[in-house]
Design a protein around this motif. Structure first.
Motif, PDB file in Angstrom:
ATOM      1  N   TRP A 133       0.824  -1.211   0.000  1.00 44.86           N
ATOM      2  CA  TRP A 133       0.000   0.000   0.000  1.00 44.86           C
ATOM      3  C   TRP A 133       0.864   1.269   0.000  1.00 44.86           C
ATOM      4  CZ3 TRP A 133       0.420   3.719   3.682  1.00 44.86           C
ATOM      5  CH2 TRP A 133       1.051   3.364   4.885  1.00 44.86           C
ATOM      6  N   VAL A 134       2.097   1.165   0.496  1.00 43.36           N
ATOM      7  CA  VAL A 134       2.984   2.332   0.569  1.00 43.36           C
ATOM      8  C   VAL A 134       3.317   2.837  -0.831  1.00 43.36           C
ATOM      9  CG1 VAL A 134       5.276   3.131   1.302  1.00 43.36           C
ATOM     10  CG2 VAL A 134       3.934   1.621   2.796  1.00 43.36           C
ATOM     11  N   PHE A 135       3.471   1.914  -1.780  1.00 42.47           N
ATOM     12  CA  PHE A 135       3.829   2.310  -3.136  1.00 42.47           C
ATOM     13  C   PHE A 135       2.751   3.193  -3.761  1.00 42.47           C
ATOM     14  CE2 PHE A 135       6.524  -1.298  -2.319  1.00 42.47           C
ATOM     15  CZ  PHE A 135       7.715  -0.937  -2.911  1.00 42.47           C
ATOM     16  N   GLY A 136       1.491   2.797  -3.633  1.00 40.37           N
ATOM     17  CA  GLY A 136       0.399   3.601  -4.188  1.00 40.37           C
ATOM     18  C   GLY A 136       0.308   4.965  -3.540  1.00 40.37           C
ATOM     19  N   ALA A 137       0.409   4.994  -2.225  1.00 43.42           N
ATOM     20  CA  ALA A 137       0.337   6.269  -1.496  1.00 43.42           C
ATOM     21  C   ALA A 137       1.524   7.158  -1.852  1.00 43.42           C
ATOM     22  CB  ALA A 137       0.299   6.002   0.011  1.00 43.42           C
ATOM     23  N   ALA A 138       2.700   6.555  -1.905  1.00 39.50           N
ATOM     24  CA  ALA A 138       3.907   7.334  -2.216  1.00 39.50           C
ATOM     25  C   ALA A 138       3.821   7.917  -3.619  1.00 39.50           C
ATOM     26  CB  ALA A 138       5.150   6.454  -2.081  1.00 39.50           C
ATOM     27  N   TRP A 139       3.472   7.100  -4.607  1.00 39.34           N
ATOM     28  CA  TRP A 139       3.427   7.598  -5.986  1.00 39.34           C
ATOM     29  C   TRP A 139       2.371   8.675  -6.166  1.00 39.34           C
ATOM     30  CZ3 TRP A 139       7.068   7.785  -9.280  1.00 39.34           C
ATOM     31  CH2 TRP A 139       8.068   6.824  -9.268  1.00 39.34           C
ATOM     32  N   THR A 140       1.275   8.576  -5.452  1.00 42.45           N
ATOM     33  CA  THR A 140       0.253   9.624  -5.533  1.00 42.45           C
ATOM     34  C   THR A 140       0.813  10.946  -5.026  1.00 42.45           C
ATOM     35  OG1 THR A 140      -1.525   7.996  -5.279  1.00 42.45           O
ATOM     36  CG2 THR A 140      -2.050  10.301  -4.746  1.00 42.45           C
ATOM     37  N   LEU A 141       1.421  10.929  -3.856  1.00 47.17           N
ATOM     38  CA  LEU A 141       2.011  12.140  -3.286  1.00 47.17           C
ATOM     39  C   LEU A 141       3.143  12.672  -4.170  1.00 47.17           C
ATOM     40  CD1 LEU A 141       2.315  14.200  -0.978  1.00 47.17           C
ATOM     41  CD2 LEU A 141       3.874  12.572   0.115  1.00 47.17           C
ATOM     42  N   LEU A 142       3.986  11.768  -4.653  1.00 44.05           N
ATOM     43  CA  LEU A 142       5.122  12.179  -5.484  1.00 44.05           C
ATOM     44  C   LEU A 142       4.668  12.868  -6.763  1.00 44.05           C
ATOM     45  CD1 LEU A 142       7.326   8.985  -5.178  1.00 44.05           C
ATOM     46  CD2 LEU A 142       7.596  11.127  -3.948  1.00 44.05           C
ATOM     47  N   MET A 143       3.651  12.321  -7.396  1.00 42.85           N
ATOM     48  CA  MET A 143       3.200  12.900  -8.662  1.00 42.85           C
ATOM     49  C   MET A 143       2.484  14.239  -8.452  1.00 42.85           C
ATOM     50  SD  MET A 143       4.402  11.257 -11.208  1.00 42.85           S
ATOM     51  CE  MET A 143       5.908  11.145 -10.261  1.00 42.85           C
ATOM     52  N   ILE A 144       1.855  14.411  -7.315  1.00 40.27           N
ATOM     53  CA  ILE A 144       1.264  15.722  -7.005  1.00 40.27           C
ATOM     54  C   ILE A 144       2.385  16.747  -6.818  1.00 40.27           C
ATOM     55  CG2 ILE A 144      -0.019  17.052  -5.278  1.00 40.27           C
ATOM     56  CD1 ILE A 144      -1.768  14.482  -4.910  1.00 40.27           C
ATOM     57  N   CYS A 145       3.374  16.402  -5.999  1.00 40.09           N
ATOM     58  CA  CYS A 145       4.505  17.317  -5.767  1.00 40.09           C
ATOM     59  C   CYS A 145       5.255  17.602  -7.064  1.00 40.09           C
ATOM     60  CB  CYS A 145       5.469  16.732  -4.736  1.00 40.09           C
ATOM     61  SG  CYS A 145       4.836  16.702  -3.061  1.00 40.09           S
ATOM     62  N   PHE A 146       5.492  16.565  -7.860  1.00 35.17           N
ATOM     63  CA  PHE A 146       6.224  16.745  -9.111  1.00 35.17           C
ATOM     64  C   PHE A 146       5.422  17.582 -10.101  1.00 35.17           C
ATOM     65  CE2 PHE A 146       7.990  14.918 -13.198  1.00 35.17           C
ATOM     66  CZ  PHE A 146       9.179  15.617 -13.135  1.00 35.17           C
ATOM     67  N   SER A 147       4.113  17.421 -10.106  1.00 33.84           N
ATOM     68  CA  SER A 147       3.267  18.235 -10.989  1.00 33.84           C
ATOM     69  C   SER A 147       3.350  19.709 -10.621  1.00 33.84           C
ATOM     70  CB  SER A 147       1.815  17.758 -10.920  1.00 33.84           C
ATOM     71  OG  SER A 147       1.692  16.456 -11.430  1.00 33.84           O
ATOM     72  N   VAL A 148       3.322  20.002  -9.330  1.00 32.71           N
ATOM     73  CA  VAL A 148       3.442  21.397  -8.883  1.00 32.71           C
ATOM     74  C   VAL A 148       4.836  21.922  -9.237  1.00 32.71           C
ATOM     75  CG1 VAL A 148       3.397  22.955  -6.886  1.00 32.71           C
ATOM     76  CG2 VAL A 148       1.716  21.103  -7.061  1.00 32.71           C
ATOM     77  N   TYR A 149       5.866  21.101  -8.992  1.00 31.71           N
ATOM     78  CA  TYR A 149       7.238  21.492  -9.345  1.00 31.71           C
ATOM     79  C   TYR A 149       7.335  21.817 -10.833  1.00 31.71           C
ATOM     80  CZ  TYR A 149      12.197  21.038 -10.448  1.00 31.71           C
ATOM     81  OH  TYR A 149      13.463  21.273 -10.915  1.00 31.71           O
ATOM     82  N   LEU A 208      12.241  16.951  -4.310  1.00 33.68           N
ATOM     83  CA  LEU A 208      13.041  16.088  -3.434  1.00 33.68           C
ATOM     84  C   LEU A 208      12.336  14.800  -3.011  1.00 33.68           C
ATOM     85  CD1 LEU A 208      15.055  18.633  -1.286  1.00 33.68           C
ATOM     86  CD2 LEU A 208      15.798  17.295  -3.272  1.00 33.68           C
ATOM     87  N   PRO A 209      11.025  14.810  -2.710  1.00 29.63           N
ATOM     88  CA  PRO A 209      10.383  13.523  -2.387  1.00 29.63           C
ATOM     89  C   PRO A 209      10.497  12.506  -3.523  1.00 29.63           C
ATOM     90  CG  PRO A 209       8.971  15.335  -1.721  1.00 29.63           C
ATOM     91  CD  PRO A 209      10.104  15.926  -2.522  1.00 29.63           C
ATOM     92  N   TYR A 210      10.378  12.958  -4.758  1.00 26.67           N
ATOM     93  CA  TYR A 210      10.511  12.089  -5.919  1.00 26.67           C
ATOM     94  C   TYR A 210      11.923  11.507  -5.968  1.00 26.67           C
ATOM     95  CZ  TYR A 210       9.729  10.873 -10.946  1.00 26.67           C
ATOM     96  OH  TYR A 210       9.573  10.244 -12.155  1.00 26.67           O
ATOM     97  N   PHE A 211      12.925  12.362  -5.781  1.00 24.24           N
ATOM     98  CA  PHE A 211      14.309  11.912  -5.796  1.00 24.24           C
ATOM     99  C   PHE A 211      14.578  10.908  -4.674  1.00 24.24           C
ATOM    100  CE2 PHE A 211      18.678  12.436  -4.208  1.00 24.24           C
ATOM    101  CZ  PHE A 211      19.355  11.908  -5.297  1.00 24.24           C
ATOM    102  N   ILE A 212      14.117  11.214  -3.478  1.00 19.15           N
ATOM    103  CA  ILE A 212      14.342  10.318  -2.328  1.00 19.15           C
ATOM    104  C   ILE A 212      13.667   8.966  -2.574  1.00 19.15           C
ATOM    105  CG2 ILE A 212      13.821   9.970   0.129  1.00 19.15           C
ATOM    106  CD1 ILE A 212      14.187  13.100   0.381  1.00 19.15           C
ATOM    107  N   TRP A 213      12.437   8.994  -3.056  1.00 22.74           N
ATOM    108  CA  TRP A 213      11.723   7.749  -3.339  1.00 22.74           C
ATOM    109  C   TRP A 213      12.455   6.944  -4.417  1.00 22.74           C
ATOM    110  CZ3 TRP A 213       8.472   4.735  -1.010  1.00 22.74           C
ATOM    111  CH2 TRP A 213       7.872   3.690  -1.723  1.00 22.74           C
ATOM    112  N   LEU A 214      12.960   7.626  -5.440  1.00 25.72           N
ATOM    113  CA  LEU A 214      13.698   6.916  -6.482  1.00 25.72           C
ATOM    114  C   LEU A 214      14.977   6.284  -5.930  1.00 25.72           C
ATOM    115  CD1 LEU A 214      13.254   9.261  -9.565  1.00 25.72           C
ATOM    116  CD2 LEU A 214      12.300   6.962  -9.244  1.00 25.72           C
TER     117      LEU A 214
END
Length: 153
Positions: free
Chosen positions: A47-63, A133-139
């Motif tokens: 479940w962490v993967f789905g939650a993480a990718w959702t948050l990451l893509m929101i942050c990356f979209s704003v970035y 940075l969340p995207y980078f850290i997750w990667l």
């Protein structure tokens, strides 16, 4: 108003990438092949993967919205599209084709590309750069998981 139009475009693109990636991965983490792999002890629950990718893509979209409005160049868009293709293709390589080593190269390139965004555009975006940075850290975490699987399987 322009900010929200650009933001919606990046949200659609980024969540579209997640959708395509999910399509390419088939049963993914629920497949017998994946379940039988020796995985890293730090592998998060599914479940962490789905939650993480959702948050990451929101942050990356704003970035990306801030970046594209600051630098509306072909270079920024091409770099985004390369990131888009690398993001989607990892699922195809890893889950669908079971090419763990190629997937590792793919995710390393993606991680370097995201780090490149951060470094290259830090002066332009200043504090807003924190959004990538969340995207980078997750990667980095995902790369370590892929590396572990490549080494122990």
């Amino acid at each position: 108003m322009r900010f929200f139009r650009v933001l919606i475009a990046f949200i659609v693109l980024n969540f579209g990438a997640l959708g395509l990636g999910a399509l390419f991965m088939g049963k993914g983490a629920q497949s017998a092949w994946y379940l039988e792999l020796e995985k890293a002890p730090w592998t998060p629950d599914g479940w962490v993967f789905g939650a993480a990718w959702t948050l990451l893509m929101i942050c990356f979209s704003v970035y990306m919205t801030f970046l594209y409005l600051k630098r509306p160049t072909n270079t920024v868009f091409i770099l985004f599209m390369i990131q888009f293709i690398l993001n989607i293709s990892w699922n195809l390589l890893f889950f669908n084709q079971k090419l763990i080593d190629f997937a590792l190269v793919n995710i390393l390139l993606l991680t370097v590309m995201v780090a490149g965004f951060f470094i290259s555009y830090l002066k332009d975006l200043k504090g807003k750069s924190i959004l990538i940075l969340p995207y980078f850290i997750w990667l980095c975490i995902a790369t370590s998981l892929n590396l572990y699987i490549a080494l122990y399987n």
